[in-house]
Scaffold this active site. Structure first.
Site, PDB file in Angstrom:
ATOM      1  N   GLY A 189      -5.751  -4.382  -7.369  1.00  0.00           N
ATOM      2  CA  GLY A 189      -5.543  -5.819  -7.188  1.00  0.00           C
ATOM      3  C   GLY A 189      -4.226  -6.121  -6.506  1.00  0.00           C
ATOM      4  CE  LYS A 190      -3.063  -2.253  -1.957  1.00  0.00           C
ATOM      5  NZ  LYS A 190      -4.462  -1.905  -2.310  1.00  0.00           N
ATOM      6  NE  ARG A 191      -4.855 -10.066  -9.149  1.00  0.00           N
ATOM      7  CZ  ARG A 191      -5.887  -9.909  -8.313  1.00  0.00           C
ATOM      8  NH1 ARG A 191      -5.739  -9.339  -7.143  1.00  0.00           N
ATOM      9  NH2 ARG A 191      -7.093 -10.349  -8.645  1.00  0.00           N
TER      10      ARG A 191
ATOM     11  CG  ASN B 249      -0.186  -7.461  -1.782  1.00  0.00           C
ATOM     12  OD1 ASN B 249       0.067  -6.261  -1.751  1.00  0.00           O
ATOM     13  ND2 ASN B 249      -0.307  -8.128  -2.935  1.00  0.00           N
ATOM     14  CG  ASP B 250      -5.484  -4.331   0.142  1.00  0.00           C
ATOM     15  OD1 ASP B 250      -5.661  -3.448   1.000  1.00  0.00           O
ATOM     16  OD2 ASP B 250      -5.514  -4.095  -1.078  1.00  0.00           O
TER      17      ASP B 250
END
Lengths: 309, 309
Positions: free
Chosen positions: A105-107, B108-109
């Site tokens: 999730g790259k939270r 973000n990704d």
């Protein structure tokens, strides 16, 4: 310790890989889509049902040879809250089959807001005197741009609920260097972030020497993988970029220590879309995924040798 | 252009503020909780119902005086997919009432994954020949650590669907400096990120000079706000940190240009929990929120003067 659990699964299966479940509808066989659209008039409900069916087939074909799945939150959110329900159900099903789950999730946020992410994805939410697991991942990918205020709430939850995180350090994309390769005094930003990971993980080390704070380091930058492996001896790596993005077995080999531990290599499209190659019947998508998972395991093992605890 | 729409709403209401809807159950009046738990046996369903009821009351009390809401995704995810359904319903209700919606997800990704976030939160998802809005925010907060590969897919969606983004530049938390204040050659990372925002927004400028690419700059660092306002003339600022985190009207005044444009100031707990002060009846939570929103508007206007297009 959560990272120990992953390491033990990897060692038991002799397979340091994770299957990325990033299911766009384009990846789902037509027979599954047809059934989902016949049974659901709402398009988001139909999409969510199709994705769940697809994921279930993949998990059934992989759970005895691949230690972990990594569902990418973005592909579920793209299909609304119905898609997010499929994310929750996929995590639950993978756990039923004994798989380890890394929620990608790259939270990132700060203070109580980061606590909310940590609680929702890794911990238990207090509701009217009950403790409820909202998503129940074993590990969550996170972005450290906001500094310790964004990471400390995660460490607290990792400790309490025996979970882990992977912090973005050096990502696999071509433009990752725009910021990450810039130098602060004589150190790059990704090195600085790497040092912060070692520090954040100091009090959360498990029995194999690796802490609950892992790092994301892309397979497409083998030099940096090698450099960071040496500088981050207590940090387990999640390595994207194998296969479709161009990283090979020799590249990812730099992510491992001398025991064949220290990293888990992700493949998403390579596994999910294996059936799209070479005149394979779409009904055999899960079988094709299993064959690709075995090929990938053998490819990586040939470069790193044995895995021992 | 999406940022134009926000600017016009701000000018029409003479109010450059946004109400942060970050609803923990602790913030919800007991009479709303009691009703939700009486009507729902599943704790996540009950929580999701309570949050929606709470949000609806706030929106009803604010929509004619506050131009925008900023729901924070973390607080909805904490209550599972049921909570995420409340996020979607809250956005829909705010739109019915004419409010502008900034989804605070700090997503973000890279590549197709970032496209999935952009499509899900701002664009339309293609499902079996239909185009469906999954979450339908007007703007999304994002984290630029991954560089242009993470931002370009957003720009495409912003252009196609007339939406906007806010990139984290200098966040409001105490440890934001650990990375963001570090110097690359003679420039800080936040300055570098700020320059990237100006560049990313170059082809998406609207009629008031501001682009679809905004920046998050915290109220708790007034010096940096002033510096960045001067260096980022085409970048609209979303400013957290007013009130509870310590930023005052004089601090946030640095975020504005000479016309009183250029920024929108967020308050979350200050508005949501206004009723918890000074012996207010919990049934009057929405009225208390409205009073606080008016106080905040007057406080900020007193520091920046008039707002003109």
């Amino acid at each position: 310790m959560s990272m120990d659990l992953l390491i033990e699964k990897i060692a038991a299966m002799k397979n340091p890989t994770v299957a990325g479940l990033d299911p766009k509808l384009d990846y789902v066989p037509k027979y599954i889509l047809d059934k989902a659209f016949a049974e659901n008039s709402d398009p988001l409900e139909a999409a969510a049902a199709a994705l769940y069916e697809f994921n279930k087939g993949l998990i059934d074909a992989l759970y005895d040879i691949v230690p972990a799945i990594k569902p990418q939150a973005a592909y579920y959110e793209m299909y609304g809250w119905q898609g997010v329900r499929t994310l929750a159900k996929t995590i639950e099903y993978a756990h039923e089959k004994g798989m380890y789950v890394i929620t990608d999730g790259k939270r990132n946020d700060i203070g109580t807001t980061m606590e909310a992410y940590a609680t929702g994805h890794l911990g238990m939410t207090a509701i009217n005197g009950q403790q409820v697991a909202a998503f129940n991942g074993d590990c969550l990918t996170v972005n450290g741009y906001l500094g310790s205020d964004g990471i400390n709430p995660l460490l607290k939850v990792c400790k309490e609920f025996d979970k882990g995180i992977y912090v973005l350090v050096k990502t696999s994309n071509p433009s990752s260097g725009e910021l990450q390769d810039q130098k602060i005094a004589d150190k790059t930003i990704y090195e600085t972030m790497g040092e912060m990971c070692e520090k954040w993980g100091e009090e959360l080390r498990g029995k194999y020497g690796y802490s609950a704070v892992g790092a994301v380091v892309g397979a497409t930058y083998p030099e940096q993988l090698k450099e960071l492996r040496a500088k981050m001896p207590h940090t387990f790596f999640l390595v994207p970029g194998y296969g479709a993005q161009g990283g090979g077995a020799k590249d990812v080999a730099f992510a491992f220590d001398e025991k064949g531990l220290g990293a888990v290599i992700n493949s998403s499209r390579g596994i999910m879309c294996a059936y799209k190659k070479a005149g394979c019947d779409e009904h055999d998508y899960a079988k094709a995924a299993r064959e690709e998972a075995i090929r990938m395991r053998e490819d990586i093992l040939s470069a790193i040798g044995d895995i021992t605890l």
